[in-house]
Design an enzyme around this catalytic site. Structure first.
Site, PDB file in Angstrom:
ATOM      1  CB  SER A   1      -8.736   9.069 -78.683  1.00  0.00           C
ATOM      2  OG  SER A   1      -9.788   8.196 -78.952  1.00  0.00           O
TER       3      SER A   1
ATOM      4  CE  LYS B   1     -10.187  10.589 -73.604  1.00  0.00           C
ATOM      5  NZ  LYS B   1      -9.429   9.834 -74.630  1.00  0.00           N
TER       6      LYS B   1
ATOM      7  CB  SER C   1     -12.514   8.741 -77.032  1.00  0.00           C
ATOM      8  OG  SER C   1     -11.155   8.664 -76.605  1.00  0.00           O
TER       9      SER C   1
END
Ligand code: GLN
Length: 484
Positions: free
Chosen positions: A178, A79, A154
């Protein structure tokens, strides 16, 4: 079996035994990203040169007879919240565009030490704020099961990349869901460990009392192998737990016989049968192997979202104060310092991030603190107590991960509250600091459904035990979206 279908363990073994070279594996994944990711947008930046160099180094180690490490030659991706030395790190925001960090975060350094080959940085909601990946400054990510739908957020890029076979495993972060919610929406397995289990050093901060790093993989066993590599004490993070890292892979192999599975009424009461039934069927499958069901109650569940949106926004307003145009990324020049700050922040942050900074700043204002932040902290204590009481009668708790399957792009984008409500089942676990996993347990309308398993503090082994057992009984996690 093609390389992108192999598990983390199989890839590491094949490279170690020289059935395939780490460079060949990296090449195969890079080619697949090139061919497919245009449709998905899961990668923000592919680091082809870095990946091939790391893979070559693994091959050389093996040629010299040295140990390539637990993840030697395994292609992974991060990420874009993870700080990476020499590789741009944006946190999905314009305000950090062009920022090239001078160091690696601890989790990244540990992956490298374990021989993992880092393919690149993954798209995400700006500063990890969102549940659909539509809040990225660099465009949305699409769900590999249906390109008109969101992958969740996310960590949307981290989930979509694993689901589509564009990395063997990825790292994400989970502040309110997330990792688990996108895992559920993309048919992947993801675990948010106990708060403090994985170091947050070198992870761009959102809400520091909630943020936690964790892996996505195609199975619990794959997640176990990655978590073993990144977990453990780190003096650079004052909240890091100084506890030994158990053998999570071994836990995946244990029988579920005697395991007590708590089933909280509150998480099923309002859930549609299309989601609740497959989750119940998964619990029953484990019970046929000797686990037992225990009805439990978590009475303060309904207050989780409200408390979270005060605590997380308050912490974010403070954490994000550092993006002022002086030290990192974007600077909009202006006549004086104050207006340079203001213009930089106005141009650099997206709408959702601004909304949260304003909400959090408001909640922390003198005179309001007791009414909002302090009350939210009290609710947090009540939620934590609900869980401690429940874990006196059970070893893990099983619930749906998300109240719905993947929704359409744009469907909730204009309604922040509707978006916030998608995290109703994931947020309480963060408020209590507990470990939680999502793993696939069925489909509805061709879209994956997630089973959430929660454990007591440092109860990851019990979660891996239940998940590993379930993935021996089911094949949902082996299903792949059709992509060409
Ligand atoms: N969706 C939640 C939010 O928008 C959780 C995000 C997260 O876990 N980083 O805050």
């Amino acid at each position: 079996m093609s390389l992108h279908d192999r598990s983390v363990g199989e890839l590491a073994r094949a490279v170690r035994e020289k059935d395939v070279s780490a460079v060949e594996v990296a090449r195969a994944y890079l080619d697949r990203i090139q061919a497919i990711d245009r449709k998905l947008g899961s990668y923000y930046r592919v680091d082809e040169a870095g990946a091939l160099a790391a893979a070559a180094a693994v091959d050389q180690k093996i040629a010299r007879g040295e140990d390539p490490g637990l993840l030697g030659g395994v292609p992974v991706a991060l990420k874009d919240l993870f700080v990476t030395r020499g590789v741009e790190t944006t946190a999905g925001s314009k305000i950090l565009q062009g920022w090239v960090p001078p160091y690696d975060g601890t989790a990244v350094a540990r992956l490298k030490q374990a021989g993992a080959v880092i393919l690149g940085k993954l798209n995400m909601d700006e500063f990890a704020m969102g549940s659909s990946n539509e809040n990225s400054a660099y465009g949305p990510v699409r769900n590999p099961w249906d390109l008109s739908r969101v992958p969740g957020g996310s960590s949307g890029g981290s989930a979509a990349a694993v689901s589509a076979g564009l990395a063997a495993a990825t790292l994400g972060t989970d502040t309110g869901g997330s990792i688990r919610q996108p895992a559920a929406l993309t048919g992947t397995t993801g675990i948010k460990p106990t708060y403090g289990r994985v170091s947050r050093y070198g992870v761009v901060a959102f809400a520091s009392s909630l943020d936690q790093v964790g892996p996505f993989g195609r199975s619990a066993l794959d997640c176990a192998q990655v978590l073993e590599a990144v977990a453990g004490h780190d003096p650079n993070d004052s909240t890091s737990l100084d506890q030994p890292v158990p053998n999570y892979r071994a836990a995946c192999d244990l029988s579920p016989r005697g395991l007590r599975i708590g089933v909280p009424a509150e998480y099923f009461a309002k859930t549609a049968p299309a989601i609740a039934d497959p989750v119940r069927a998964a619990i029953e499958a484990l019970c046929r192997e000797g686990a037992t069901q225990v009805p439990i109650t978590l009475p303060h569940t309904d207050y989780g979202i409200a408390a979270y949106y005060l605590i997380a926004t308050a912490e974010a307003s403070s954490n994000l104060a550092r993006y002022d145009g002086v030290r990192y990324g974007l600077r909009v020049p202006s006549e004086n310092l104050a207006s340079m700050y203001a213009r930089t922040r106005a141009a650099g942050f997206g709408a959702e991030v601004k909304r949260r900074i304003m909400l959090g700043t408001y909640a922390l204002r003198a005179g309001y603190y007791d009414a909002y932040y302090l009350r939210a902290q009290k609710v947090r204590t009540l939620i934590r107590r609900d869980f401690s009481a429940a874990f006196e009668t059970c070893d893990v708790i099983a619930t749906p991960t998300s109240p719905t399957v993947a929704f359409k792009l744009g469907e909730k984008a204009a309604d922040p509250l509707a978006m916030y409500l998608t995290d109703v089942f994931t947020i309480p676990c963060n408020l209590a600091g507990l470990p939680g996993m999502s793993l696939p347990c069925g489909f509805s309308e061709g879209l994956p459904i997630g089973l959430q398993l929660l454990g007591p503090p440092l109860g990851e082994p019990a979660i891996f035990r239940a998940a590993g057992a379930y993935q021996k009984l089911s094949d949902w996690h082996t299903r792949r979206p059709e992509l060409s």
